[in-house]
Design a protein around this motif. Structure first.
Motif, PDB file in Angstrom:
ATOM      1  N   SER A  36      21.813  29.881  17.868  1.00  0.00           N
ATOM      2  CA  SER A  36      22.026  29.502  16.269  1.00  0.00           C
ATOM      3  C   SER A  36      20.727  29.186  15.826  1.00  0.00           C
ATOM      4  CB  SER A  36      23.445  28.900  16.509  1.00  0.00           C
ATOM      5  OG  SER A  36      24.281  29.148  17.062  1.00  0.00           O
ATOM      6  N   SER A  37      20.188  28.346  16.378  1.00  0.00           N
ATOM      7  CA  SER A  37      18.914  27.672  15.728  1.00  0.00           C
ATOM      8  C   SER A  37      17.992  28.820  15.720  1.00  0.00           C
ATOM      9  CB  SER A  37      18.239  26.736  16.718  1.00  0.00           C
ATOM     10  OG  SER A  37      19.090  25.580  16.737  1.00  0.00           O
ATOM     11  N   ARG A  38      17.698  29.728  16.702  1.00  0.00           N
ATOM     12  CA  ARG A  38      16.977  30.931  16.463  1.00  0.00           C
ATOM     13  C   ARG A  38      17.220  31.738  15.387  1.00  0.00           C
ATOM     14  NH1 ARG A  38      16.948  30.919  22.683  1.00  0.00           N
ATOM     15  NH2 ARG A  38      15.206  29.674  23.335  1.00  0.00           N
ATOM     16  N   LEU A  39      18.454  32.097  15.206  1.00  0.00           N
ATOM     17  CA  LEU A  39      19.219  32.853  14.124  1.00  0.00           C
ATOM     18  C   LEU A  39      18.751  32.347  12.764  1.00  0.00           C
ATOM     19  CD1 LEU A  39      20.814  35.282  13.153  1.00  0.00           C
ATOM     20  CD2 LEU A  39      22.762  33.779  13.359  1.00  0.00           C
ATOM     21  N   ASP A  40      18.824  30.839  12.659  1.00  0.00           N
ATOM     22  CA  ASP A  40      18.503  30.295  11.283  1.00  0.00           C
ATOM     23  C   ASP A  40      17.163  30.248  11.063  1.00  0.00           C
ATOM     24  OD1 ASP A  40      21.415  29.318  11.083  1.00  0.00           O
ATOM     25  OD2 ASP A  40      21.078  27.332  11.969  1.00  0.00           O
ATOM     26  N   ALA A  41      16.259  30.391  11.985  1.00  0.00           N
ATOM     27  CA  ALA A  41      14.833  30.545  11.874  1.00  0.00           C
ATOM     28  C   ALA A  41      14.344  31.896  11.846  1.00  0.00           C
ATOM     29  CB  ALA A  41      14.276  29.775  12.762  1.00  0.00           C
ATOM     30  N   ALA A  42      15.085  32.893  11.833  1.00  0.00           N
ATOM     31  CA  ALA A  42      14.689  34.200  11.853  1.00  0.00           C
ATOM     32  C   ALA A  42      13.865  34.643  10.776  1.00  0.00           C
ATOM     33  CB  ALA A  42      15.894  35.150  12.118  1.00  0.00           C
ATOM     34  N   LYS A  43      13.056  35.218  10.551  1.00  0.00           N
ATOM     35  CA  LYS A  43      12.165  35.540   9.648  1.00  0.00           C
ATOM     36  C   LYS A  43      12.524  37.142   8.889  1.00  0.00           C
ATOM     37  CE  LYS A  43       8.341  32.656  11.171  1.00  0.00           C
ATOM     38  NZ  LYS A  43       9.063  31.512  10.829  1.00  0.00           N
ATOM     39  N   THR A  44      13.085  38.057   9.895  1.00  0.00           N
ATOM     40  CA  THR A  44      13.252  39.514   9.363  1.00  0.00           C
ATOM     41  C   THR A  44      14.607  39.720   9.143  1.00  0.00           C
ATOM     42  OG1 THR A  44      12.843  40.530  11.277  1.00  0.00           O
ATOM     43  CG2 THR A  44      10.938  39.945   9.865  1.00  0.00           C
ATOM     44  N   ASP A  45      15.204  40.668   8.687  1.00  0.00           N
ATOM     45  CA  ASP A  45      16.333  41.247   8.579  1.00  0.00           C
ATOM     46  C   ASP A  45      16.652  41.800   9.779  1.00  0.00           C
ATOM     47  OD1 ASP A  45      16.893  40.382   5.848  1.00  0.00           O
ATOM     48  OD2 ASP A  45      16.371  42.427   5.280  1.00  0.00           O
ATOM     49  N   GLN A  46      15.824  42.342  10.482  1.00  0.00           N
ATOM     50  CA  GLN A  46      16.127  42.893  11.934  1.00  0.00           C
ATOM     51  C   GLN A  46      16.370  42.067  12.771  1.00  0.00           C
ATOM     52  OE1 GLN A  46      13.175  45.378  13.324  1.00  0.00           O
ATOM     53  NE2 GLN A  46      14.157  46.273  14.877  1.00  0.00           N
ATOM     54  N   GLU A  47      15.484  40.664  13.015  1.00  0.00           N
ATOM     55  CA  GLU A  47      15.782  39.629  13.772  1.00  0.00           C
ATOM     56  C   GLU A  47      17.059  39.052  13.585  1.00  0.00           C
ATOM     57  OE1 GLU A  47      13.561  35.746  15.303  1.00  0.00           O
ATOM     58  OE2 GLU A  47      12.511  36.691  13.516  1.00  0.00           O
ATOM     59  N   ARG A  48      17.455  38.627  12.265  1.00  0.00           N
ATOM     60  CA  ARG A  48      18.575  38.164  11.912  1.00  0.00           C
ATOM     61  C   ARG A  48      19.888  38.993  12.321  1.00  0.00           C
ATOM     62  NH1 ARG A  48      15.764  36.138   7.814  1.00  0.00           N
ATOM     63  NH2 ARG A  48      15.789  37.969   6.363  1.00  0.00           N
ATOM     64  N   GLU A  49      19.693  40.196  12.261  1.00  0.00           N
ATOM     65  CA  GLU A  49      20.892  41.323  12.675  1.00  0.00           C
ATOM     66  C   GLU A  49      20.872  41.131  14.359  1.00  0.00           C
ATOM     67  OE1 GLU A  49      21.999  46.059  12.904  1.00  0.00           O
ATOM     68  OE2 GLU A  49      20.258  45.198  12.015  1.00  0.00           O
ATOM     69  N   ILE A  50      19.729  40.985  15.209  1.00  0.00           N
ATOM     70  CA  ILE A  50      20.138  41.106  16.539  1.00  0.00           C
ATOM     71  C   ILE A  50      20.376  39.855  16.709  1.00  0.00           C
ATOM     72  CG2 ILE A  50      18.059  40.722  18.187  1.00  0.00           C
ATOM     73  CD1 ILE A  50      18.396  43.766  18.293  1.00  0.00           C
ATOM     74  N   ARG A  51      19.842  38.825  16.576  1.00  0.00           N
ATOM     75  CA  ARG A  51      20.206  37.192  16.814  1.00  0.00           C
ATOM     76  C   ARG A  51      21.649  37.102  16.425  1.00  0.00           C
ATOM     77  NH1 ARG A  51      16.470  35.010  19.245  1.00  0.00           N
ATOM     78  NH2 ARG A  51      14.280  35.206  19.081  1.00  0.00           N
ATOM     79  N   GLY A  52      22.196  37.657  15.425  1.00  0.00           N
ATOM     80  CA  GLY A  52      23.515  37.647  15.141  1.00  0.00           C
ATOM     81  C   GLY A  52      24.394  38.166  16.082  1.00  0.00           C
ATOM     82  N   ILE A  53      23.991  39.352  16.667  1.00  0.00           N
ATOM     83  CA  ILE A  53      24.952  40.226  17.525  1.00  0.00           C
ATOM     84  C   ILE A  53      24.735  39.133  18.908  1.00  0.00           C
ATOM     85  CG2 ILE A  53      24.708  42.011  19.305  1.00  0.00           C
ATOM     86  CD1 ILE A  53      23.482  43.589  16.645  1.00  0.00           C
ATOM     87  N   TRP A  54      23.572  38.752  19.323  1.00  0.00           N
ATOM     88  CA  TRP A  54      23.678  37.840  20.377  1.00  0.00           C
ATOM     89  C   TRP A  54      24.584  36.465  20.343  1.00  0.00           C
ATOM     90  CZ3 TRP A  54      17.597  37.793  21.079  1.00  0.00           C
ATOM     91  CH2 TRP A  54      17.234  39.114  21.456  1.00  0.00           C
TER      92      TRP A  54
END
Length: 75
Positions: free
Chosen positions: A20-38
């Motif tokens: 969740s912390s990594r998701l909050d710190a995500a910098k790109t839309d693609q990273e946010r999408e993947i981390r959201g799935i995780w």
């Protein structure tokens, strides 16, 4: 009556917190999408583990944000 081993469930909660912390710190839309799935996958895994252990929501403490914990400390 034996107490179930909840170490795997505890580890899942830690993993959820980190992701969740990594998701909050995500910098790109693609990273946010993947981390959201995780994050969603970990949440499903937590629910499955609780079901396997026979733990209901009333028996567990929901994870709290850092701000909520600080408020409890200072109140």
């Amino acid at each position: 009556m034996s107490i179930p081993d909840k170490s795997h469930l505890d580890a899942l909660y830690v993993r959820l917190s980190h992701e969740s912390s990594r998701l909050d710190a995500a910098k790109t839309d693609q990273e946010r999408e993947i981390r959201g799935i995780w994050v969603n996958g970990i949440k499903k895994e937590i629910e499955s583990e609780k079901k396997f252990l026979g733990i209901t929501d009333s028996q567990t403490n929901p994870p709290q944000s850092d701000n909520d914990l600080l408020k409890l400390l200072y109140s």
